[in-house]
Design an enzyme around this catalytic site. Structure first.
Site, PDB file in Angstrom:
ATOM      1  N   HIS A 204     -11.719   4.153   6.883  1.00  0.00           N
ATOM      2  CA  HIS A 204     -10.801   4.190   5.955  1.00  0.00           C
ATOM      3  C   HIS A 204     -10.540   5.507   6.050  1.00  0.00           C
ATOM      4  CE1 HIS A 204     -13.734   6.366   3.669  1.00  0.00           C
ATOM      5  NE2 HIS A 204     -12.445   6.781   2.793  1.00  0.00           N
TER       6      HIS A 204
HETATM    7  C1  UD1 Z   1      -9.310   7.273  -1.763  1.00  0.00           C
HETATM    8  C2  UD1 Z   1      -9.212   8.696  -1.472  1.00  0.00           C
HETATM    9  C3  UD1 Z   1     -10.973   8.973  -0.726  1.00  0.00           C
HETATM   10  C4  UD1 Z   1     -11.930   8.187  -0.622  1.00  0.00           C
HETATM   11  C5  UD1 Z   1     -10.980   6.214  -1.058  1.00  0.00           C
HETATM   12  C6  UD1 Z   1     -12.604   6.092  -0.872  1.00  0.00           C
HETATM   13  C7  UD1 Z   1      -7.682   9.740  -1.935  1.00  0.00           C
HETATM   14  C8  UD1 Z   1      -6.517  11.053  -1.608  1.00  0.00           C
HETATM   15  N1  UD1 Z   1      -8.414   9.655  -1.342  1.00  0.00           N
HETATM   16  O1  UD1 Z   1      -8.799   6.747  -0.025  1.00  0.00           O
HETATM   17  O2  UD1 Z   1     -10.799   9.900  -0.912  1.00  0.00           O
HETATM   18  O3  UD1 Z   1     -12.529   8.405   0.115  1.00  0.00           O
HETATM   19  O4  UD1 Z   1     -10.564   6.853  -1.851  1.00  0.00           O
HETATM   20  O5  UD1 Z   1     -12.194   4.431  -0.621  1.00  0.00           O
HETATM   21  O6  UD1 Z   1      -6.969  10.002  -3.510  1.00  0.00           O
HETATM   22  N2  UD1 Z   1      -5.754  -0.251  -1.448  1.00  0.00           N
HETATM   23  C9  UD1 Z   1      -5.414  -1.663  -1.981  1.00  0.00           C
HETATM   24  N3  UD1 Z   1      -6.878  -2.132  -2.550  1.00  0.00           N
HETATM   25  C10 UD1 Z   1      -7.164  -1.105  -3.709  1.00  0.00           C
HETATM   26  C11 UD1 Z   1      -6.998   0.136  -3.017  1.00  0.00           C
HETATM   27  C12 UD1 Z   1      -6.463   0.572  -2.133  1.00  0.00           C
HETATM   28  O7  UD1 Z   1      -4.768  -2.480  -0.726  1.00  0.00           O
HETATM   29  O8  UD1 Z   1      -7.621  -1.543  -4.853  1.00  0.00           O
HETATM   30  C13 UD1 Z   1      -4.676   0.305   0.163  1.00  0.00           C
HETATM   31  C14 UD1 Z   1      -3.225   0.299  -0.582  1.00  0.00           C
HETATM   32  O9  UD1 Z   1      -2.621   0.556   1.080  1.00  0.00           O
HETATM   33  C15 UD1 Z   1      -3.548   1.520  -0.220  1.00  0.00           C
HETATM   34  C16 UD1 Z   1      -3.933   2.028   0.872  1.00  0.00           C
HETATM   35  O10 UD1 Z   1      -5.392   1.313   0.629  1.00  0.00           O
HETATM   36  O11 UD1 Z   1      -2.151   2.474  -0.403  1.00  0.00           O
HETATM   37  C17 UD1 Z   1      -4.549   3.869   0.125  1.00  0.00           C
HETATM   38  O12 UD1 Z   1      -5.168   3.595  -0.676  1.00  0.00           O
HETATM   39  P1  UD1 Z   1      -5.699   5.401  -1.775  1.00  0.00           P
HETATM   40  O13 UD1 Z   1      -6.228   5.069  -3.346  1.00  0.00           O
HETATM   41  O14 UD1 Z   1      -4.068   5.708  -1.756  1.00  0.00           O
HETATM   42  O15 UD1 Z   1      -6.368   5.713  -1.033  1.00  0.00           O
HETATM   43  P2  UD1 Z   1      -7.922   5.251  -0.034  1.00  0.00           P
HETATM   44  O16 UD1 Z   1      -7.698   5.392   1.129  1.00  0.00           O
HETATM   45  O17 UD1 Z   1      -8.565   3.668  -0.459  1.00  0.00           O
END
Ligand code: UD1
Length: 355
Positions: A204
């Site tokens: 991820h």
């Molecule tokens: C975040 C953390 C990372 C951690 C991870 C655990 C930051 C910079 N990164 O990354 O350190 O290891 O969480 O999972 O804070 N999305 C969904 N549903 C959700 C959440 C996210 O669809 O409930 C998708 C969206 O397209 C979003 C993407 O995942 O844009 C990234 O989500 P985001 O929370 O920005 O970062 P993570 O990759 O989850």
């Protein structure tokens, strides 16, 4: 004490659970803020139920966006909460955008900040998590370090005051929940998996998901490993699924699952022959469960797992990953690098003393 805790992403729910419990048991008052960074039920709600976390007092419903937008929205909304709550401490966890937003909002209002999982470094300034760690640590008043390596990292950056080696709260969570997982999780039966006859994989991290070449190479390796007769089971983070679909990368030969709950993940991890991951938490869980781990990155914050021989950095090259799955073996020795599973109470004690 009146404490405001800021959480928002999946690993933070796991880290906060033992501290929430310890705060309740010692009679402190906690106001729990969910930033809404993770909002899919399977990335959030499921964890609150399973880990018996109290329902957040407020959900800021920030959701997804660019780093600046997401962090900015959190900063504004957390500030409002802190002005109203006037806590003795703001408690932040790990290295996500929710962490840095909580730290910044608090220091601007002169509220002391305690950082759980302070001092971790990858020394890779391209990672969003590294920016979040460095800034949060330099803002925090109380730095609760999981390892001696973390303490040493802070010393090198000139941070000496308020630094304490307390152990790793994720180990508290694992110890508390492993027996529950063995009793309640039916995931192995559901997926018809035999212990030690499959590989568990997760991907991820932005450095892998947002680089088509790396993502392609990693999934190519997974497909080959499955083809060689060792099934690869992958609970898929929503961002990775999105990227794979955008790139039209086929993953139908793999056992791809929706994100699984904490208890199911513990069972999948404990029974895997090997774990392939770019997650920080899972590298440690592999270590605690004595399962050999290959890390799909060029560096790690959890250097003890590598130095002890339980974890190997394999990066994102197809051939290296495949080779290592077939040849990597774990050592005989296993040392307690991450504390004794009583870290949460140690953290609460320090909040009391330092006040
Ligand atoms: C975040 C953390 C990372 C951690 C991870 C655990 C930051 C910079 N990164 O990354 O350190 O290891 O969480 O999972 O804070 N999305 C969904 N549903 C959700 C959440 C996210 O669809 O409930 C998708 C969206 O397209 C979003 C993407 O995942 O844009 C990234 O989500 P985001 O929370 O920005 O970062 P993570 O990759 O989850």
């Amino acid at each position: 004490l009146h404490i405001v805790s800021i959480i928002g992403a999946r690993p933070q729910f796991i880290k906060a659970a033992p501290i929430c419990r310890a705060l309740r048991e010692t009679g402190h008052q906690e106001y729990l803020v969910h930033t809404g960074q993770h909002y899919d039920p399977e990335m959030s709600e499921v964890f609150f139920e399973e880990l018996q976390l109290p329902t957040p007092d407020i959900n800021l419903e920030v959701g997804s966006g660019s780093h600046g937008w997401q962090t900015g929205q959190m900063l504004m909304r957390i500030e409002e909460v802190l002005v109203a709550q006037k806590p003795n401490w703001v408690l932040i966890y790990g290295d996500t955008n929710s962490t840095i937003a909580g730290a910044l909002a608090a220091v601007k209002l002169h509220i002391p900040v305690a950082h759980v999982e302070a001092g971790l470094r990858s020394f890779n300034r391209k990672m969003p998590e590294e920016h979040n760690r460095v800034v949060s640590d330099h803002l925090a008043d109380l730095l609760l370090c999981p390892t001696q390596t973390a303490v040493n990292n802070l010393t090198r950056e000139g941070i000496a005051q308020g630094v304490h080696l307390v152990g790793d709260v994720m180990y508290d969570s694992l110890r508390y929940n492993l027996r529950l997982a063995e009793q309640r999780s039916i995931i192995l039966d559901t997926l018809r998996l035999q212990p030690k006859e499959y590989v568990l994989a997760t991907v991820h991290r932005a450095e892998n998901t947002d680089d088509p070449e790396r993502l392609h190479a990693i999934f190519e390796a997974f497909i080959q490993i499955t083809h060689d007769g060792l099934p690869v089971v992958i609970p898929l983070h929503p961002r990775t699924r999105k990227r794979l679909e955008e790139l039209n990368l086929s993953f139908n030969k793999l056992q791809v699952l929706a994100p699984v709950s904490y208890l199911d993940m513990l069972m999948l991890a404990q029974n895997a022959r090997m774990i392939l991951t770019d997650s920080g938490g899972l590298q440690k869980e592999a270590y605690w469960l004595k399962v050999p781990c290959l890390t799909l990155r060029e560096e790690t914050e959890w250097v003890e797992t590598v130095e002890s021989g339980w974890n190997m950095l394999v990066g994102a090259q197809t051939e290296t990953i495949i080779q290592s799955v077939h040849t990597f073996t774990s050592p005989e020795t296993h040392l307690p690098f991450y504390g004794d599973g009583e870290t949460a109470f140690r953290c609460v004690r320090l909040l009391e003393i330092q006040q």
